[in-house]
Motif scaffolding. Structure first.
Motif, PDB file in Angstrom:
ATOM      1  N   ALA A   1      52.195  24.024  51.102  1.00  0.00           N
ATOM      2  CA  ALA A   1      51.631  23.115  50.357  1.00  0.00           C
ATOM      3  C   ALA A   1      50.287  22.677  50.506  1.00  0.00           C
ATOM      4  CB  ALA A   1      52.643  21.595  50.432  1.00  0.00           C
TER       5      ALA A   1
ATOM      6  N   GLY B   1      55.555  21.981  52.774  1.00  0.00           N
ATOM      7  CA  GLY B   1      55.783  20.936  51.462  1.00  0.00           C
ATOM      8  C   GLY B   1      57.246  20.808  51.413  1.00  0.00           C
ATOM      9  N   ARG B   2      57.738  20.721  50.289  1.00  0.00           N
ATOM     10  CA  ARG B   2      59.010  20.402  49.731  1.00  0.00           C
ATOM     11  C   ARG B   2      59.965  21.870  50.107  1.00  0.00           C
ATOM     12  NH1 ARG B   2      61.113  16.654  46.498  1.00  0.00           N
ATOM     13  NH2 ARG B   2      59.184  16.156  45.886  1.00  0.00           N
ATOM     14  N   LEU B   3      60.917  21.557  50.596  1.00  0.00           N
ATOM     15  CA  LEU B   3      61.963  22.959  50.906  1.00  0.00           C
ATOM     16  C   LEU B   3      61.339  23.909  51.906  1.00  0.00           C
ATOM     17  CD1 LEU B   3      63.217  23.283  47.135  1.00  0.00           C
ATOM     18  CD2 LEU B   3      64.271  22.059  49.050  1.00  0.00           C
TER      19      LEU B   3
ATOM     20  N   HIS C   1      53.483  14.706  46.469  1.00  0.00           N
ATOM     21  CA  HIS C   1      54.183  13.364  47.468  1.00  0.00           C
ATOM     22  C   HIS C   1      52.532  12.478  47.727  1.00  0.00           C
ATOM     23  CE1 HIS C   1      55.947  10.550  49.997  1.00  0.00           C
ATOM     24  NE2 HIS C   1      55.347  11.354  50.929  1.00  0.00           N
TER      25      HIS C   1
ATOM     26  N   SER D   1      52.896  20.186  46.369  1.00  0.00           N
ATOM     27  CA  SER D   1      53.802  21.528  46.597  1.00  0.00           C
ATOM     28  C   SER D   1      53.708  22.479  45.642  1.00  0.00           C
ATOM     29  CB  SER D   1      55.193  20.888  46.626  1.00  0.00           C
ATOM     30  OG  SER D   1      55.613  20.212  47.617  1.00  0.00           O
TER      31      SER D   1
ATOM     32  N   ASP E   1      54.161  18.738  41.236  1.00  0.00           N
ATOM     33  CA  ASP E   1      55.123  18.192  42.267  1.00  0.00           C
ATOM     34  C   ASP E   1      54.328  17.888  43.689  1.00  0.00           C
ATOM     35  OD1 ASP E   1      57.149  17.821  44.106  1.00  0.00           O
ATOM     36  OD2 ASP E   1      58.141  19.613  44.181  1.00  0.00           O
TER      37      ASP E   1
ATOM     38  N   ASN F   1      58.422  24.985  51.673  1.00  0.00           N
ATOM     39  CA  ASN F   1      57.293  25.865  50.881  1.00  0.00           C
ATOM     40  C   ASN F   1      55.923  25.566  51.287  1.00  0.00           C
ATOM     41  OD1 ASN F   1      59.603  27.549  49.880  1.00  0.00           O
ATOM     42  ND2 ASN F   1      59.570  26.053  48.008  1.00  0.00           N
TER      43      ASN F   1
END
Length: 578
Positions: free
Chosen positions: A120, A114-116, A398, A461, A396, A118
């Motif tokens: 998810a 996921g984000r960065l 998407h 995330s 968080d 990490n």
């Protein structure tokens, strides 16, 4: 009276307070949790904020009470202002850099990047394999049949361990699947598997219905490329018959060839060839499926869920004729991609015919995810106290176009008695105030929904739980100890917490060591207690902790220690300590 004047009350004890913060604002007077004392007095606009330990707060209250500069009414107001403060805002984050913890339920949910980068939560694209005779997902570094029915004899296929979506830019996103694939660059090798007895290709004799399906991503469409092969022999009327099933590429199309798998009732071998109409295009994922229905005799080849070619293996060559059975001879190994350049994924054998062609089935086939979405449930989360209040849930997440999500929460004090429906789940909106959800244990459920074509997933995330922690109660601020003959009487001011249910009295013969028999003593919700059977002439040390409605297990910090020495004559050397 200025803030400096206020501090001037304590000229000799000012150094005992760790921090002083001066500010101006609306007059107020609040004694907060964790020893934070806020004091402002009506009629005086300056304010003072003191960060104190329990001991320092006790000293401050005591000093104010004995000061000639402030009335006793001020102290009473100070105590009542603090009475209803008993909680602390906290946030617990699931996911993020620490990754997602183990979940209580995961239905149609997988973990991805996921984000960065990490971990998810996303929808799971794994094929449904409840009726599979063989299932190769190629998602793991080691290639293996995930049903356990087939053993790997040899393998030269390589795992394509990155997401196919990123490693193959030209992939048609509407018909691909998540996970990894097998990289093929083979010449008379590939993956060889041996079936156990009872499996489709591990048993001699009549096969019954079966189907073979896989996803293919050719690098080139070279004539003679072999995608699947089984070779054996069986006894004919007068001699052994060589037989095989083979799927290969000829003239940019996939062709299926069956030799001596079926024979007529008089023993005449039947050769069957099915050829696709759709040209293979290098750099595109295409789904291929072969289905044989032993009841109707229908042999069908499909591409992306649509029929390309059919044959009825019957005496009349139509659906009305008597069906010729499919017979496999001597048990032999199967070969996957023995001569092929490209990627292959989700290879599945079933001992049933494929479902009839329909728009709904094609949508499910071409979609990566279940059209109904997926659901996850966290394990119960201990908030630390029975009266903790769930305030808001944030995330968080998407959500691409047409995708969606829904979240639910519940709470209680004994999760061992929870069921799937009790306590009831409360639907919540991210970031909005939650009402009526409180207890020591919290639980969160989430549902993720794909887009209309089931090819895009939401990416969750992190989840953040915001709640008011049920803190243990403050100890009594003022404790008095009065010695007696073989006893000590303790008295104290009530704890400032509104949910205080009782007090525990700790005592012993050394400072900070409360090891006497009977320690701690439960004094109930009273404000005094007499401790008997003590030794005269021995100095005893005492400290008191309050507990709330959660019980004695949820007790707070100890009060300031006091001491007293019992003597044979009444109270001659006893002392009272703050």
């Amino acid at each position: 009276m200025t803030a400096v004047d206020f501090l001037g009350i304590l000229p000799s004890r000012r150094k005992e307070f760790p921090q002083f913060h001066l500010s101006r604002g609306k007059p107020r007077c609040v004694l907060g949790r964790k020893g934070r004392l806020h004091g402002v007095f009506f009629g005086f606009p300056p304010s003072v904020s003191l960060d104190l330990s329990y001991h320092s707060a006790d000293i401050l209250i005591s000093t104010i009470m004995h000061s000639n500069k402030i009335s006793f009414f001020l102290v009473v107001f100070l105590m009542f202002s603090a009475f209803f403060v008993s909680a602390e805002s906290k946030t617990l984050v699931l996911g993020g850099a620490a990754g997602w913890p183990a979940l209580s339920q995961e239905q149609g949910i997988a973990r991805s990047s996921g984000r960065l980068g990490n971990e998810a939560l996303v929808l799971d694209s794994t094929a449904q394999t409840t009726t599979a005779d063989l299932y190769l997902s190629f998602d793991n570094p080691t290639v293996a049949d995930e049903t356990g029915n087939y053993r790997v004899v040899s393998n030269t296929l390589l795992p394509e361990t990155s997401s196919k979506r990123t490693t193959i830019p030209s992939r048609n996103s509407s018909i691909g699947r998540h996970g990894n694939a097998a990289l093929c660059n083979t010449q008379d090798s590939g993956l060889v598997l041996s079936g156990k007895p009872g499996t489709l290709f591990g048993t001699s004799g009549t096969t019954g219905s079966f189907s073979i399906e896989f996803w293919l991503y050719p690098a080139v469409t070279e004539n003679g490329s072999i995608l699947f092969q089984w070779q054996s022999s069986r006894r004919g009327a007068n001699a052994s018959l060589y037989q095989y099933i083979r799927s290969l590429i000829m003239k940019n199309r996939v062709q299926w060839t069956f030799s001596n798998i079926w024979t007529s009732f008089d023993g005449t071998p039947i050769e069957v060839v099915l050829t696709g109409k759709k040209n293979l295009v290098p750099g595109q994922w295409i789904h291929h499926e072969l289905s044989y229905d032993a009841v109707s005799g229908l042999l069908e080849y499909r591409v992306n869920g649509l029929t390309e070619d059919i044959r009825y293996i019957t005496a009349s060559g139509t659906e009305r004729g008597d069906v010729y059975p499919a017979i496999l001879g001597t048990v032999a190994d199967i070969e996957i991609a023995p001569r092929f350049s490209g990627l292959i994924d989700e290879f599945i054998l079933r001992t049933t015919a494929a479902d009839n062609v329909s728009l709904d089935r094609r949508n499910k086939l071409l979609g990566r995810y279940p059209s109904t979405g997926g659901r996850f449930v966290t394990n119960p989360i201990d908030s630390g106290g029975p009266n903790s209040v769930f305030e808001t849930l944030s995330a968080d997440i998407h959500e691409p176009l047409q995708t969606g999500s829904a979240f639910f929460v519940r709470a209680g004090n004994n999760f061992y008695r929870w069921t799937d429906t009790s306590p009831a789940w409360v639907p919540v909106h991210l970031g909005e105030k939650i009402t009526g959800v409180s207890g020591q244990y919290f639980q969160v459920a989430g549902e993720l929904y794909p887009d209309g074509n089931a090819v895009t997933t939401p990416v969750l995330s992190t989840l953040s739980l915001h709640y008011q922690d049920d803190l243990a109660p403050w100890p009594p601020i003022r404790v008095l100890a009065e010695p007696d003959d073989g006893a000590v009487t303790l008295s104290w001011a009530a704890s400032i917490d509104h949910d205080t249910a009782g007090y525990l009295v700790y005592y012993g013969k050394h400072p900070g060591e409360y090891l006497e028999q009977g320690s701690p003593m439960d004094a109930g919700n009273g404000l005094s207690v007499k401790i008997a059977n003590l030794e005269n002439g021995v100095l005893y040390f005492f400290s008191i902790a309050a507990y709330d409605t959660a019980g004695k297990e949820h007790q707070g910090h100890l009060s300031v220690e006091v001491h007293a020495r019992p003597l044979a004559f009444y109270g001659t050397t006893g002392s009272a300590q703050d």
